[in-house]
Design a protein around this motif. Sequence first.
Motif, mmCIF file in Angstrom:
data_model
loop_
_atom_site.group_PDB
_atom_site.id
_atom_site.type_symbol
_atom_site.label_atom_id
_atom_site.label_comp_id
_atom_site.label_asym_id
_atom_site.label_seq_id
_atom_site.Cartn_x
_atom_site.Cartn_y
_atom_site.Cartn_z
ATOM 1 N N ASN A 1 34.537 52.207 41.904
ATOM 2 C CA ASN A 1 35.626 51.581 41.153
ATOM 3 C C ASN A 1 36.214 50.402 41.913
ATOM 4 N N ALA A 2 36.354 50.569 43.229
ATOM 5 C CA ALA A 2 36.928 49.493 44.043
ATOM 6 C C ALA A 2 36.039 48.251 44.012
ATOM 7 N N ARG A 3 34.716 48.436 44.049
ATOM 8 C CA ARG A 3 33.802 47.290 43.975
ATOM 9 C C ARG A 3 33.991 46.536 42.661
ATOM 10 N N LEU A 4 34.084 47.295 41.567
ATOM 11 C CA LEU A 4 34.285 46.657 40.267
ATOM 12 C C LEU A 4 35.570 45.845 40.251
ATOM 13 N N ALA A 5 36.652 46.461 40.744
ATOM 14 C CA ALA A 5 37.944 45.780 40.733
ATOM 15 C C ALA A 5 37.930 44.552 41.631
ATOM 16 N N GLN A 6 37.353 44.679 42.825
ATOM 17 C CA GLN A 6 37.288 43.562 43.763
ATOM 18 C C GLN A 6 36.472 42.419 43.190
ATOM 19 N N GLY A 7 35.369 42.760 42.509
ATOM 20 C CA GLY A 7 34.529 41.729 41.911
ATOM 21 C C GLY A 7 35.246 40.968 40.815
ATOM 22 N N LYS A 8 36.126 41.654 40.077
ATOM 23 C CA LYS A 8 36.888 40.988 39.022
ATOM 24 C C LYS A 8 38.037 40.167 39.600
ATOM 25 N N LEU A 9 38.652 40.684 40.657
ATOM 26 C CA LEU A 9 39.803 40.014 41.244
ATOM 27 C C LEU A 9 39.392 38.804 42.064
#
Length: 493
Positions: free
Chosen positions: A49-57
């Motif tokens: 989940n953190a990877r997904l969020a970091q990639g979007k941010l």
Amino acid sequence: MSDIANIGIVGCGVIGAGWAARFVLNGYDVAVFDPDPEVARKIGEVLANARLAQGKLLPGLALPEGRLTVAPSLAEAVGNADFVVENLPEVEALKIRVLAEIDAAARPEAVIASSTSGLLPSRLQSGMAHPERFIVGHPFNPVYLLPLVELCPGDKTAPANLDTAEALYRRIGMRPLRVRHEIDGFIADRLLEALWREALWLVNDGVATTAEIDDAIRFGAGLRWSFMGTFLTYRIAGGEAGMRHFLAQFGPALKLPWTKLEAPELTEDLVDTVSAQSDEQAAGVSIRALERKRDDCLVAVMSGLMGEDYGAGSVLKEYRQSLFERAGRGAPRLSEAGSGPLATYAAQVPAEWIDYNGHMTEHRYLQCFGEATDALLRHIGVDAGYLAAGRSFYTVETHLRHLGQGRVGDSLTVETQVVDTDAKRLHLFHSLRKDGDAVLATAEQMLLHVDTRAERTAAMEGDVLDAVRRLADAHAALPRPDAAGRAVGIRKS
């Protein structure tokens, strides 16, 4: 914080897993210990989940990840660590005992932090042989997204160790807030606790449901809190006369029985009521799905605030710039042969990039190429100092070809070739590939080197000119891309 490379984490529930994800995504090697036999699965899901969020941010700015290891014992998790984070349940006796174990197992120079949300650091460090290296670093969930971390020393904490912790937190994109005086609950949780207690009374007295209370926050004051807090908001509410007028106008309400700060007794009936209403409110959506929705909303709010350079957006903007500078030292790279195109961008296609046709919408292709151009500029030395000196490159022409479709989850990479250059011009050709193979799109760009103060073209100089020449020489032997120089394919009459 170049001397800190290894992080030890003891206790890997929601907070510990969030810390692990934040450090791993910032390139630190992390060893975790938790007796939960499911810890590897749980932390893997949080990291995903953190990877997904970091990639979007921060699209296109992923650093090389650190290694994540699940250690078989506390001693093995912290023995090689430069910085240790304890995340045990809020039981003072338990924390004191385990912190003493960490102190005995960790290297003498390691700093030890507790994620406690309100226990006093002077008491927590009381069992340690080296209490001077202990601090409280209280984060907020999700740790890998929210920037706030409260720093609180105990009475035996060495100021230098507090400084070390603050510098590390800033490096991983956080906003440290030093607590001036040791106090139960620190700052943020004392505020949250007051709201929580009043919310429980409203449910207990049948005034509102859990969903209605959340609506009262998320559609009203919560939106203001996300960027302006309480005092600045109330100052504005006072009009041109400011806070003094606000206090005069609304101060008398402080004498009215509007709140009940003593929490109601958590009877079985109240626990059943809150739990049932919460279940109804969640409507069967899983915890992981709720976490992803929370992350997406936080990304949207923080990204919007970054555009305004305000509140949490200022922290994100500063962190983003630091990643640009760090990535610029090694992200774009020559191929193994030493003379191939530069690898300038890598990302996965997120759901919000998909249009009504089920594939990447067209402006996202340009976004990928823009990120690739920025990476190349960092590679040749266009950094904050260069920009501050009044020099930059402006893109004056772009020609895109859309050759394939990108779908959710596809791995994207961009390779960039210098086609031509002179003292004032930089001619680039980008190829966007899916899964390292099929070309989805190409972009040909012409950049002009400019004097931003005079607002006119200017010749490149110094290290940037040398870097451009070296890159152009390395690419001179490459075949000229077939599509270079093409125009839109409309038949001329």
